[in-house]
Design a protein around this motif. Structure first.
Motif, PDB file in Angstrom:
ATOM      1  N   TYR A 202     -22.197  12.509  62.832  1.00 37.42           N
ATOM      2  CA  TYR A 202     -22.804  12.186  61.538  1.00 37.42           C
ATOM      3  C   TYR A 202     -23.804  11.050  61.728  1.00 37.42           C
ATOM      4  O   TYR A 202     -23.650  10.213  62.621  1.00 37.42           O
ATOM      5  N   ASP A 203     -24.809  10.996  60.837  1.00 31.99           N
ATOM      6  CA  ASP A 203     -25.687   9.831  60.858  1.00 31.99           C
ATOM      7  C   ASP A 203     -25.019   8.686  60.105  1.00 31.99           C
ATOM      8  O   ASP A 203     -23.915   8.822  59.570  1.00 31.99           O
ATOM      9  N   ASN A 204     -25.689   7.529  60.072  1.00 33.45           N
ATOM     10  CA  ASN A 204     -25.049   6.345  59.504  1.00 33.45           C
ATOM     11  C   ASN A 204     -24.968   6.372  57.975  1.00 33.45           C
ATOM     12  O   ASN A 204     -24.412   5.457  57.370  1.00 33.45           O
ATOM     13  N   MET A 209     -24.646  15.978  61.043  1.00 39.30           N
ATOM     14  CA  MET A 209     -25.824  16.305  61.840  1.00 39.30           C
ATOM     15  C   MET A 209     -25.606  17.546  62.694  1.00 39.30           C
ATOM     16  O   MET A 209     -26.341  18.516  62.600  1.00 39.30           O
ATOM     17  N   ILE A 227     -31.314   6.531  69.252  1.00 36.75           N
ATOM     18  CA  ILE A 227     -31.039   5.353  68.418  1.00 36.75           C
ATOM     19  C   ILE A 227     -30.927   4.059  69.224  1.00 36.75           C
ATOM     20  O   ILE A 227     -30.578   3.017  68.677  1.00 36.75           O
ATOM     21  N   TYR A 234     -29.681   1.949  62.982  1.00 34.22           N
ATOM     22  CA  TYR A 234     -29.230   3.336  62.968  1.00 34.22           C
ATOM     23  C   TYR A 234     -28.057   3.477  63.929  1.00 34.22           C
ATOM     24  O   TYR A 234     -28.035   2.849  64.997  1.00 34.22           O
ATOM     25  N   TYR A 236     -24.379   6.329  64.809  1.00 35.07           N
ATOM     26  CA  TYR A 236     -23.670   7.567  64.506  1.00 35.07           C
ATOM     27  C   TYR A 236     -22.204   7.260  64.207  1.00 35.07           C
ATOM     28  O   TYR A 236     -21.644   6.274  64.703  1.00 35.07           O
TER      29      TYR A 236
END
Length: 263
Positions: A202-204, A209, A227, A234, A236
Motif C-alpha cells: 500500500y502507499d502511505n 498498490m 521512494i 513517501y 509503503y
C-alpha cells in the motif's frame, strides 16, 4: 491527541487512511478464530480504534514514547481487551542513549554523534515483552510502525516470527531506515528465509498498490528506489504472508481489489 498530530488532516483528505489494517484483521480472524494482535508503535491508539471498528480482538499496544503512551492509555481506557506496555522494541534488551524527536504526531529515535539532547531509552526485544504478556505469545497479526526501527524490530523478533508465522503489517521507509544504518531491502531476504512468500503493498495514504511474490527481487528493488531520497515524505505499508497463509493472502487480495473499486 497533540494539536500538531497529522492524523485528522490525513483522514479528512483520505477517508480510508489506514483502514486497511482493520479489514485485514477481520479477514484473518475468519481463518484464525482466536486471533490476537500485537501493535508496535501504537502511538495514540488509533490502530486500536481502526481494528476494533471492524472486529473485537485482544490487542497489545506497545509504545515507547511516554507522551504518546499516556494518550494511548486515555484513548483506550474504555475499550475492552487492550493491554499496554510503555517500552521501545529493539533487537536486544538494554538501556541505551538515543536522541528523540517528535514531529507531526510521530516519534523518531536515533543515535546522535554529538550526543546532545539524548535520553536514556529502555529497549526490550519482543520476545522479552511477550514473557510479560503470555496471551499474545501466539498472535497471528503483528503491526509495526516505528519510523525506521521496523527492520531492527523484525530482526530482533526472529524467534517469535519463526515459531508463530504471523501475518506482518509493517511500514517501509528507506529514508528513516537509513537513519538506523539499515539498507531496508535485506529485510525481504530474511523474511524469505523464514518461509514468507507473498506481500500486499500500500502507499502511505492506505491505497492498495500491488501484490508480489517476495522472490520478485527486481520489483522490490524498484519499489525501494522509487521512494528513496524522498526525505520520509513517501513510504509503503507492506503486509507479508507466510507460505502457510497463501490462501489467506489470495482472499485478502481479492477483497482489497473489490473494496477499492467502490471507494
Amino acid at each position: 491527541m497533540p494539536f500538531s498530530h497529522n492524523l485528522p488532516h490525513y483522514i479528512r483528505s483520505y477517508p480510508s487512511y489506514s483502514s486497511n489494517l482493520g479489514r485485514i484483521a477481520k479477514l484473518i480472524s475468519k481463518k484464525y478464530n482466536y486471533l490476537s494482535v500485537i501493535d508496535i508503535g501504537a502511538n495514540i491508539g488509533d490502530s486500536v480504534a481502526i481494528i476494533k471498528t471492524e472486529i473485537d480482538l485482544p490487542i497489545l499496544c506497545i509504545e515507547g514514547n511516554k507522551r504518546f503512551f499516556e494518550l494511548c492509555q486515555k484513548n483506550t481506557s474504555s475499550i475492552s481487551n487492550v493491554s499496554l506496555e510503555n517500552v521501545y522494541i529493539g533487537n536486544k534488551t538494554e538501556t541505551t542513549s538515543l536522541k528523540t524527536k517528535n514531529v507531526g504526531g510521530t516519534s523518531h529515535i536515533y543515535k546522535d554523534n554529538t550526543m546532545n539532547t539524548v535520553s536514556e531509552i529502555n529497549m526490550k526485544t519482543l520476545t522479552d515483552v511477550l514473557k510479560e504478556h503470555p496471551l499474545y505469545l501466539k498472535s497471528k497479526l503483528i503491526k509495526i510502525d516505528t519510523d525506521g526501527f521496523d527492520g531492527i524490530i523484525l530482526r530482533g523478533a526472529i524467534d517469535y516470527i519463526s515459531a508463530t508465522k504471523p501475518i506482518i503489517f509493517f511500514e517501509y521507509d528507506p529514508f528513516f531506515l537509513s537513519k538506523q544504518n539499515d539498507d531496508g531491502i535485506s529485510i525481504f531476504a530474511m523474511l524469505r528465509s523464514l518461509g514468507y512468500k507473498v506481500a500486499l503493498i500500500y502507499d502511505n495514504y492506505g491505497f492498495y498498490m500491488l501484490s508480489t511474490y517476495l522472490t520478485n527481487l527486481h520489483l522490490l528493488e524498484d519499489l525501494h528506489n522509487y521512494i528513496s531520497d524522498r526525505g520520509g515524505k513517501y513510504y509503503y505499508d507492506i503486509c507479508v504472508f507466510h507460505s502457510e497463509d497463501e490462501d489467506l493472502y489470495n482472499n485478502i487480495r481479492q477483497s482489497e481489489i473489490q473494496f477499492f473499486k467502490t471507494h
